[in-house]
Design a protein around this motif. Structure first.
Motif, PDB file in Angstrom:
ATOM      1  N   GLY A   1     -26.854  -4.208   4.493  1.00  9.02           N
ATOM      2  CA  GLY A   1     -28.299  -4.156   3.991  1.00  9.02           C
ATOM      3  C   GLY A   1     -29.007  -5.188   3.413  1.00  9.02           C
ATOM      4  O   GLY A   1     -30.288  -5.069   2.696  1.00  9.02           O
TER       5      GLY A   1
ATOM      6  N   HIS B   1     -25.506   0.188  -3.057  1.00  8.60           N
ATOM      7  CA  HIS B   1     -26.191   0.924  -2.133  1.00  8.60           C
ATOM      8  C   HIS B   1     -25.314   1.202  -0.733  1.00  8.60           C
ATOM      9  O   HIS B   1     -25.768   1.313   0.401  1.00  8.60           O
ATOM     10  CB  HIS B   1     -27.414   0.521  -1.590  1.00  8.60           C
ATOM     11  CG  HIS B   1     -28.451   0.048  -2.757  1.00  8.60           C
ATOM     12  ND1 HIS B   1     -29.173   0.885  -3.339  1.00  8.60           N
ATOM     13  CD2 HIS B   1     -28.835  -1.035  -3.532  1.00  8.60           C
ATOM     14  CE1 HIS B   1     -29.977   0.470  -4.392  1.00  8.60           C
ATOM     15  NE2 HIS B   1     -29.849  -0.780  -4.361  1.00  8.60           N
ATOM     16  N   ARG B   2     -23.928   1.381  -1.039  1.00  5.95           N
ATOM     17  CA  ARG B   2     -23.199   1.350  -0.154  1.00  5.95           C
ATOM     18  C   ARG B   2     -23.218   2.522   0.845  1.00  5.95           C
ATOM     19  O   ARG B   2     -23.338   2.562   2.010  1.00  5.95           O
ATOM     20  CB  ARG B   2     -21.578   1.394  -0.569  1.00  5.95           C
ATOM     21  CG  ARG B   2     -21.183  -0.071  -1.427  1.00  5.95           C
ATOM     22  CD  ARG B   2     -19.815   0.137  -1.941  1.00  5.95           C
ATOM     23  NE  ARG B   2     -19.843   1.185  -3.103  1.00  5.95           N
ATOM     24  CZ  ARG B   2     -18.889   1.579  -3.507  1.00  5.95           C
ATOM     25  NH1 ARG B   2     -17.773   1.296  -3.298  1.00  5.95           N
ATOM     26  NH2 ARG B   2     -19.113   2.596  -4.503  1.00  5.95           N
TER      27      ARG B   2
ATOM     28  N   LYS C   1     -25.050  -5.872  11.935  1.00  3.44           N
ATOM     29  CA  LYS C   1     -25.892  -5.863  10.910  1.00  3.44           C
ATOM     30  C   LYS C   1     -25.589  -7.139   9.898  1.00  3.44           C
ATOM     31  O   LYS C   1     -26.252  -8.123   9.493  1.00  3.44           O
ATOM     32  CB  LYS C   1     -26.129  -4.807  10.192  1.00  3.44           C
ATOM     33  CG  LYS C   1     -27.237  -3.787  11.099  1.00  3.44           C
ATOM     34  CD  LYS C   1     -27.598  -2.657  10.067  1.00  3.44           C
ATOM     35  CE  LYS C   1     -28.506  -1.670  10.707  1.00  3.44           C
ATOM     36  NZ  LYS C   1     -30.003  -2.170  10.523  1.00  3.44           N
TER      37      LYS C   1
ATOM     38  N   MET D   1     -22.759  -1.814  11.960  1.00  7.22           N
ATOM     39  CA  MET D   1     -22.600  -2.206  10.684  1.00  7.22           C
ATOM     40  C   MET D   1     -22.323  -3.741  10.682  1.00  7.22           C
ATOM     41  O   MET D   1     -22.784  -4.471  10.025  1.00  7.22           O
ATOM     42  CB  MET D   1     -21.572  -1.421   9.670  1.00  7.22           C
ATOM     43  CG  MET D   1     -21.466  -2.186   8.390  1.00  7.22           C
ATOM     44  SD  MET D   1     -19.913  -1.282   7.735  1.00  7.22           S
ATOM     45  CE  MET D   1     -18.456  -1.722   8.665  1.00  7.22           C
TER      46      MET D   1
ATOM     47  N   LYS E   1     -22.472  -3.776   1.976  1.00  7.83           N
ATOM     48  CA  LYS E   1     -23.664  -4.036   1.199  1.00  7.83           C
ATOM     49  C   LYS E   1     -24.593  -5.157   1.654  1.00  7.83           C
ATOM     50  O   LYS E   1     -25.624  -5.332   1.971  1.00  7.83           O
ATOM     51  CB  LYS E   1     -23.377  -4.744  -0.167  1.00  7.83           C
ATOM     52  CG  LYS E   1     -22.761  -3.581  -1.001  1.00  7.83           C
ATOM     53  CD  LYS E   1     -22.381  -4.137  -2.289  1.00  7.83           C
ATOM     54  CE  LYS E   1     -21.596  -2.873  -3.178  1.00  7.83           C
ATOM     55  NZ  LYS E   1     -21.319  -3.627  -4.495  1.00  7.83           N
TER      56      LYS E   1
ATOM     57  N   GLU F   1     -27.902   5.273   6.616  1.00 14.77           N
ATOM     58  CA  GLU F   1     -28.865   4.896   7.415  1.00 14.77           C
ATOM     59  C   GLU F   1     -28.564   4.521   8.623  1.00 14.77           C
ATOM     60  O   GLU F   1     -29.278   4.718   9.755  1.00 14.77           O
ATOM     61  CB  GLU F   1     -29.699   3.660   6.651  1.00 14.77           C
ATOM     62  CG  GLU F   1     -31.047   3.229   7.452  1.00 14.77           C
ATOM     63  CD  GLU F   1     -31.491   2.095   6.658  1.00 14.77           C
ATOM     64  OE1 GLU F   1     -32.519   1.418   7.369  1.00 14.77           O
ATOM     65  OE2 GLU F   1     -31.416   1.810   5.565  1.00 14.77           O
TER      66      GLU F   1
ATOM     67  N   GLU G   1     -25.701   4.613   0.929  1.00 16.20           N
ATOM     68  CA  GLU G   1     -27.342   4.594   1.469  1.00 16.20           C
ATOM     69  C   GLU G   1     -27.340   3.908   2.546  1.00 16.20           C
ATOM     70  O   GLU G   1     -27.929   4.266   3.879  1.00 16.20           O
ATOM     71  CB  GLU G   1     -28.113   4.324   0.515  1.00 16.20           C
ATOM     72  CG  GLU G   1     -28.153   5.290  -0.683  1.00 16.20           C
ATOM     73  CD  GLU G   1     -27.500   4.774  -1.969  1.00 16.20           C
ATOM     74  OE1 GLU G   1     -27.532   5.205  -2.976  1.00 16.20           O
ATOM     75  OE2 GLU G   1     -26.421   4.482  -1.596  1.00 16.20           O
ATOM     76  N   ILE G   2     -26.594   2.627   2.719  1.00 19.78           N
ATOM     77  CA  ILE G   2     -26.635   1.779   3.866  1.00 19.78           C
ATOM     78  C   ILE G   2     -25.770   2.425   5.051  1.00 19.78           C
ATOM     79  O   ILE G   2     -26.457   2.557   6.246  1.00 19.78           O
ATOM     80  CB  ILE G   2     -26.044   0.409   3.572  1.00 19.78           C
ATOM     81  CG1 ILE G   2     -27.127  -0.149   2.475  1.00 19.78           C
ATOM     82  CG2 ILE G   2     -26.163  -0.429   4.995  1.00 19.78           C
ATOM     83  CD1 ILE G   2     -26.610  -1.650   1.984  1.00 19.78           C
TER      84      ILE G   2
END
Length: 378
Positions: A269, A281-282, A335, A332, A266, A288, A284-285
């Motif tokens: 994101g 939004h785990r 990010k 990830m 999370k 992406e 979805e991230i």
């Protein structure tokens, strides 16, 4: 009773600091008048009045003691229902002396509200006690005497085992706490205050790297994988952004963030608070990020598979099965690192370790292992 949002209104309670202050006030009134009273009240720093029932009045020579029952309202406070005592006696000078007796902890580490060796009665409760005691002395025309107040919590040592006190270096009992005098049920502010205190203790201990984990899963992983003592880490719960800001304010320049992919993804994101109430939004991230490493033709297929996952560990298996797991996890982690450093306004260099179920390490950033080193890091 419900509020406008349809949620039940939770009842406020009163802090151990409020209990200590009202009990000290009642005991002093009884000492000066020679008469027992069974109710007393104070005005809390928040401005609300605390009316307390006074219990177990005892007289012993120059001392008078009494108690109140701690009422934490609807907050799940382990001290609710506990007897908080104050024993008072007059002094031949104008000093207001506050001591901690049985069941009140003693500070053994730097960085806390009180210095090492002092009773764990925080500054605001001390001021509340002093203010109420001075008011009573004034009302009864006492100008040449001081007061010694001893705060006692008979069950305090046992209760302290269920608190953060042993981890913080407060031994022998609970702390007498409170900045407003009021316990707000399920208060985010209370959690953040605990995080702040833990971070201050780590700084005062001279830690070069602040080790942070969202919860106990992270602590268990660190212990099993790296043999790290659980006391080394600060638990941030869902308050990732707030924890980073506090750490920056306290002067930390290095942080190691360790946790399960379900929480940490999370942050990749840009999510500041990882509680599901702020959005989940785990997948979805992850989808992406995965799209960066597959062709346009395969993106739809992989995204469809990932979006059917209920848990991130299912998604981990899918990403591994199509051969892009390592690339996705590395991206990830990059990010997460970038977002947390942005949260700190580039004051803190952050390294990251992410694991999945069964405490399997998925990825770590370049200097994460160095931050775990006992000599150069923790």
């Amino acid at each position: 009773m419900e509020n406008d949002n349809g949620k039940k209104n939770l009842r406020r309670g009163f802090t151990t600091g409020s209990c200590a202050a009202v009990t000290a006030k009642a005991a002093l009134i009884m000492l000066l008048t020679g008469e027992n009273i069974y109710n007393a009240s104070i005005v809390t720093p928040k401005g609300l009045v605390y009316n307390a029932e006074i219990l177990d009045v005892k007289r012993n020579g120059d001392y008078v003691s009494c108690a109140v029952i701690k009422d934490g309202g609807d907050d799940p406070d382990i001290t609710s229902g506990t007897l908080i005592y104050a024993s008072v006696r007059l002094l031949d000078n104008d000093e207001i002396r506050i001591k901690g007796g049985k069941g009140v902890g003693t500070v053994t580490k730097p960085g806390l509200d009180q210095p090492i060796g002092e009773a764990a009665i925080n500054s605001v409760p001390r001021e509340m006690i002093k203010e109420n005691v001075r008011t009573v002395l004034s009302e009864y025309g006492i100008t040449d005497k001081g007061v010694e107040i001893n705060i006692i919590v008979p069950e305090g040592e046992k209760l302290a085992e269920k608190t953060f006190n042993p981890k913080l270096g407060i031994v022998g009992g609970i702390s007498i706490l409170g900045t407003t005098g009021i316990v707000e049920p399920m208060s985010d502010a209370a959690i953040l205050e605990t995080i702040k205190v833990e971070i201050r203790v780590k700084k005062a201990e001279g830690k070069k790297v602040l080790l942070v984990a969202p919860g106990n899963y992270g602590l268990t992983f660190l212990k099993e994988k790296y043999g790290t003592n659980e006391d080394e880490a600060v638990l941030c719960s869902n308050f990732v952004y707030d924890t980073v800001k506090i750490a920056a304010d306290e002067g930390f320049t290095k942080m190691l963030f360790v946790g399960h992919i379900g929480k940490l993804v999370k942050v990749a994101g840009g999510i500041k608070n990882t509680h599901s109430m702020y959005g989940d939004h785990r997948i979805e991230i992850l989808s992406e990020i995965a799209s960066e490493f597959v062709s346009l033709q395969k993106q739809r297929t992989i995204t469809d598979k990932l979006m059917k996952c209920v848990m991130t560990d299912e998604a981990v298996n899918i990403l591994k099965s199509v051969g892009i797991g390592d690339k996705v996890f590395r991206r990830m982690a990059e990010k997460i690192k970038a977002v947390m450093e942005q949260f700190s306004e580039d004051k803190i260099t952050t390294e990251v370790i992410v694991f999945s179920n069964e405490y399997t390490e998925l990825v770590s950033t370049e200097n994460a292992k160095a931050y775990l080193d006992k000599e150069t890091g923790l």
